[in-house]
Design an enzyme around this catalytic site. Structure first.
Site, PDB file in Angstrom:
ATOM      1  N   GLY A 156       1.326  26.510  22.166  1.00 49.57           N
ATOM      2  CA  GLY A 156       0.558  26.559  23.402  1.00 49.57           C
ATOM      3  C   GLY A 156       0.721  27.842  24.182  1.00 49.57           C
ATOM      4  O   GLY A 156       1.400  28.779  23.765  1.00 49.57           O
ATOM      5  N   TYR A 182       3.757  25.740  33.770  1.00 49.92           N
ATOM      6  CA  TYR A 182       4.676  25.832  34.900  1.00 49.92           C
ATOM      7  C   TYR A 182       5.529  24.579  34.959  1.00 49.92           C
ATOM      8  O   TYR A 182       5.036  23.467  34.766  1.00 49.92           O
ATOM      9  CB  TYR A 182       3.880  25.975  36.204  1.00 49.92           C
ATOM     10  CG  TYR A 182       4.711  25.953  37.466  1.00 49.92           C
ATOM     11  CD1 TYR A 182       5.666  26.931  37.711  1.00 49.92           C
ATOM     12  CD2 TYR A 182       4.536  24.949  38.416  1.00 49.92           C
ATOM     13  CE1 TYR A 182       6.425  26.909  38.870  1.00 49.92           C
ATOM     14  CE2 TYR A 182       5.279  24.920  39.581  1.00 49.92           C
ATOM     15  CZ  TYR A 182       6.221  25.906  39.806  1.00 49.92           C
ATOM     16  OH  TYR A 182       6.976  25.885  40.955  1.00 49.92           O
ATOM     17  N   CYS A 230      -2.287  26.604  30.606  1.00 55.76           N
ATOM     18  CA  CYS A 230      -2.501  26.354  29.179  1.00 55.76           C
ATOM     19  C   CYS A 230      -3.573  27.277  28.588  1.00 55.76           C
ATOM     20  O   CYS A 230      -4.169  26.970  27.545  1.00 55.76           O
ATOM     21  CB  CYS A 230      -2.856  24.888  28.922  1.00 55.76           C
ATOM     22  SG  CYS A 230      -1.607  23.748  29.570  1.00 55.76           S
TER      23      CYS A 230
END
Length: 206
Positions: free
Chosen positions: A68, A72, A168
């Site tokens: 990925g 956070y 992402c």
């Protein structure tokens, strides 16, 4: 399955512990779930691109070997590391991802939150006023037939730093959390998520 519960843990130290556990485990080593929270940190996955870090400011950015892009972590987010011997379980990484997503969706359903997964953009989402919001992220790695890393469920945290990144790797992706959707406090969510994960991961292989 043994659970290692829980607490606030430095991300880099946790990453080192996961790698050491995975590299040293044998075929007889029990699987573990680690329920943790991390101090504020951006983590960049192996495929992470620098342009998705918009303005990290004073929050550290740490390279991770999970799959990925950037995400956070902070207190108020439930992070679960899934340390499983997939060879012994009899299923692969795609099935594991699906089971983790199912557990998250089932957990949120307990609070009347309708959530769904997207096979083209892994994670769990909810629609708010017709706009898709991400509520949980996934990032995994497999070594020697065993998984590590896992999931992050936004529960009761400051969401502002998500605006400093493309979450992402998706520009403009909105995020939300359990508290803002009327769900319970973090300890209840953690307990419910543990129950749903254990149920999903214990199912026999298809």
């Amino acid at each position: 399955m043994i659970r290692v519960l829980e607490g606030l843990s430095d991300y880099e130290a946790t990453l080192a512990q996961m790698r050491a556990f995975t590299e040293s485990r044998t075929d007889d080593t029990p699987d573990e779930l680690w329920f943790l929270q991390h101090p504020r940190v951006f983590t960049q996955g192996q495929a992470g691109k620098a342009e998705h870090l918009l303005m990290p400011g004073d929050i550290p950015v740490i390279a991770s070997n999970r799959g990925g892009q950037v995400t956070y972590h902070a207190p108020g987010q439930i992070v679960v590391y899934v340390l499983m011997n997939l060879h012994r379980a009899g299923y692969g990484i795609r099935t594991l991802v699906g089971r983790i997503e199912n557990a998250l969706i089932a957990t949120l359903a307990r609070y009347g939150i309708s959530a769904y997964a997207d096979p083209d953009a892994r994670g769990v989402y909810v629609d708010i006023d017709g706009v898709r919001h991400k509520i949980a992220s996934l990032g995994l790695r497999v070594s020697r037939g065993c998984s590590y890393h896992g999931l992050a469920l936004n529960t009761d945290m400051d969401l502002e730093p998500f605006g400093r990144i493309n979450p992402c790797g998706y520009q403009g992706l909105q995020v939300t959390q359990v508290r803002d959707l009327g769900g319970p406090a973090l300890p209840q969510v953690r307990a419910d998520l543990e129950c749903e994960l254990l149920n999903e991961l214990a199912k026999p292989a298809d």
